[in-house]
Write a protein that holds these residues in place. Structure first.
Motif, short mmCIF file in Angstrom:
data_model
loop_
_atom_site.label_atom_id
_atom_site.label_comp_id
_atom_site.label_asym_id
_atom_site.label_seq_id
_atom_site.Cartn_x
_atom_site.Cartn_y
_atom_site.Cartn_z
N ASP A 133 30.67 50.18 40.45
CA ASP A 133 31.90 50.75 39.88
C ASP A 133 32.62 49.84 38.90
N ILE A 134 31.88 48.96 38.21
CA ILE A 134 32.53 48.19 37.14
C ILE A 134 32.62 49.10 35.91
N PRO A 135 33.51 48.79 34.98
CA PRO A 135 33.62 49.64 33.78
C PRO A 135 32.27 49.77 33.08
N LEU A 136 31.96 50.98 32.65
CA LEU A 136 30.66 51.23 32.03
C LEU A 136 30.45 50.36 30.78
N GLU A 196 37.58 40.67 50.22
CA GLU A 196 38.79 40.02 49.69
C GLU A 196 38.89 40.22 48.19
N LEU A 197 37.73 40.20 47.49
CA LEU A 197 37.68 40.51 46.07
C LEU A 197 36.93 41.82 45.90
N ASN A 198 37.50 42.74 45.14
CA ASN A 198 36.80 43.99 44.92
C ASN A 198 35.70 43.81 43.86
N SER A 199 34.93 44.85 43.63
CA SER A 199 33.75 44.74 42.75
C SER A 199 34.13 44.35 41.32
N TYR A 200 35.22 44.90 40.82
CA TYR A 200 35.62 44.58 39.44
C TYR A 200 36.09 43.14 39.34
N GLU A 201 36.80 42.67 40.36
CA GLU A 201 37.26 41.28 40.36
C GLU A 201 36.06 40.32 40.45
N LEU A 202 35.11 40.65 41.33
CA LEU A 202 33.91 39.82 41.43
C LEU A 202 33.13 39.81 40.12
N ALA A 203 33.05 40.96 39.48
CA ALA A 203 32.33 41.04 38.20
C ALA A 203 32.94 40.10 37.17
N THR A 231 32.67 59.49 34.25
CA THR A 231 33.57 58.34 34.18
C THR A 231 33.65 57.66 35.54
N ARG A 232 33.56 56.34 35.54
CA ARG A 232 33.59 55.60 36.78
C ARG A 232 35.04 55.35 37.21
N ARG A 233 35.21 55.31 38.52
CA ARG A 233 36.51 54.95 39.08
C ARG A 233 36.47 53.46 39.40
N THR A 234 37.03 52.68 38.51
CA THR A 234 36.98 51.23 38.64
C THR A 234 38.15 50.72 39.47
N PRO A 235 37.88 49.82 40.45
CA PRO A 235 38.99 49.25 41.23
C PRO A 235 39.95 48.49 40.33
#
Length: 450
Positions: free
Chosen positions: A138-141, A100-107, A56-60
């Motif tokens: 680390d975006i949701p799988l 400023e934007l984390n990976s999930y926000e950028l995605a 399981t990924r740890r998503t920001p």
């Protein structure tokens, strides 16, 4: 090869080997997950589940201020104000500091950009935006899986078949439960690359998946399977697919194709049965189809049914009103011993012909009907006009008609003329010998009477 098989080879084989409907409709649809768009092609990929061995990924977290901007952009996009939606996203990225934007926000930003580009039919930019979604760590799988499926679809939309197949294979590696639609899409890609074996393997998986669940596979899937079997010369399998199509999607084209496949297997009775089934269901509607049906009946030695088909077609202006078709009808009626009806049909055929051959053949029918004077007139007209394919045969019939009307001198001349052709010499000599003996018999009877 008989007439029917020749006709069907010309008209049906190209139809059979043409792929009338693409196997998989490549449709990319937008699905909103809550207030923030999380992935395209969710509908197509919703049955797929991540491989369970992947941790399981740890998503920001998605922060509130970012969420609000994304919601604002999404609302504009849903209102079809794409320019405003793009400007909101542009502002989110403009002058931003590192992290400023984390990976999930950028995605999610790139995902919404992709939707805007796709809505503008800018598939290249949409594809690049989806690639940017996948690049984020680390975006949701589930988001990555759905996005990879959409990337594959967009490659197919742009007819970039090899890249689409590669993208789809990566998607397959990430899920334990790929759905039938994904296999169909993969089959379509291999079909476009003319890798028919791989295409067939994947379309078979999709069809078997539906069968195992008691669901009816889509008509387009069967069509792709049927096409691939035909291309690979797997005639029995192609025939089986056509039977499935007829079971679930009973259309004229499949009955006609099935009839052709049976002809390829030299199964004449089944060939006739398939075509007749289409006929009795009023599915036939073209001149060639009616003539093929009639020819099948003639080949099966059922001339009366052939005549019924042709008469119906001519009466309904489906079969063309020309000399060739009236000749075919006359021949069917004559074979069916319906001589009285064969005469007007052949009269019409002869009147529409440019040469004398049909008049010679009309003379034959008149002779069968014991209308000797008309036989003499028709054959004489045919010989005078020219173009008679077997003038020797025509003169034999002319001699018989003269003989039947006691015109013996003319009969002798006709038989002698026929005998100049080696093909008819034997029969001409027999008729002259018979006529001589008949004349001698009549002379003897006359003498006894005196």
């Amino acid at each position: 090869m008989n007439f029917t098989k020749r006709a069907m080879n010309v008209g049906v084989r190209s139809f059979l080997l043409a792929l009338p409907v693409v196997a998989a409709q490549i449709v990319v649809s937008q699905t909103a997950l809550g207030p923030v768009v999380s992935g395209i092609a969710e509908a197509q990929a919703q049955d797929a589940q991540p491989k369970q061995e992947q941790e399981t990924r740890r998503t920001p977290a998605l922060r509130n201020k970012v969420y609000e901007k994304l919601a604002e952009a999404q609302a504009a996009a849903e209102a079809k104000d794409l320019a405003t939606a793009a400007s909101v996203l542009d502002a989110m990225l403009a002058g931003r500091r590192d992290n400023e934007l984390n990976s999930y926000e950028l995605a999610n930003v790139y995902n919404l950009y992709a939707f805007i580009h796709y809505s503008n039919e800018d598939y290249t930019s949409a594809l690049q935006s989806y690639e940017n979604v996948i690049k984020q760590p680390d975006i949701p799988l589930a988001m990555e899986i759905n996005t990879r499926f959409t990337v594959a679809q967009l490659y197919f939309v742009q007819e970039r078949w090899e890249q689409g197949i590669d993208a789809l294979q990566k998607w397959f590696q990430m899920t334990d439960t790929p759905n039938a639609t994904a296999y169909v899409l993969l089959a379509q890609g291999y079909y476009q690359l003319k890798d028919y074996n791989e295409a067939l393997k994947n379309i078979n998986i999709a069809i078997d998946d539906f069968d195992s669940k008691g669901k009816i596979p889509k008509e387009q899937w069967y069509n792709l399977q049927r096409f691939l079997y035909a291309e690979l010369n797997m005639v029995d399998e192609a025939t089986g697919t056509l039977r499935q199509l007829i079971t679930f999607y009973p259309k004229k084209q499949y009955w006609v194709q099935l009839s052709f496949m049976y002809s390829e297997q030299n199964k004449e009775a089944r060939q006739l049965g398939a075509m007749e089934t289409a006929y009795v269901q009023d599915m036939l509607e073209k001149d060639g189809e009616y003539r093929n049906m009639a020819s099948l009946f003639l080949n099966a030695e059922v001339p009366y049914k052939a005549a019924v088909v042709l008469k119906e077609g001519l009466a309904e202006d489906i079969v063309q009103d020309n000399s060739k078709n009236w000749e075919l009808l006359a021949g069917a009626l004559r074979q069916a011993q319906e001589v009285a009806d064969a005469i007007p049909a052949m009269e019409k055929a002869a009147s529409m012909s440019d040469d004398g051959d049909l008049y010679a053949r009309l003379g034959n029918i008149y002779l069968d009907a014991d209308q000797n004077e008309k036989a003499i007139e028709a054959i004489t007209k045919g010989l005078d006009r020219g173009g008679v394919k077997r003038p020797d045969n025509a003169r034999l019939v002319l001699g018989m008609a003269y003989f039947n009307t006691d015109q013996y001198a003319k009969a002798r001349d006709a038989f002698r003329a026929a005998g100049r052709d080696e093909r008819s010499k034997k029969y001409a000599d027999q008729w002259i010998k018979y006529m001589n003996s008949e004349l001698e018999r009549q002379k003897s009877l006359a003498a006894d009477a005196d």
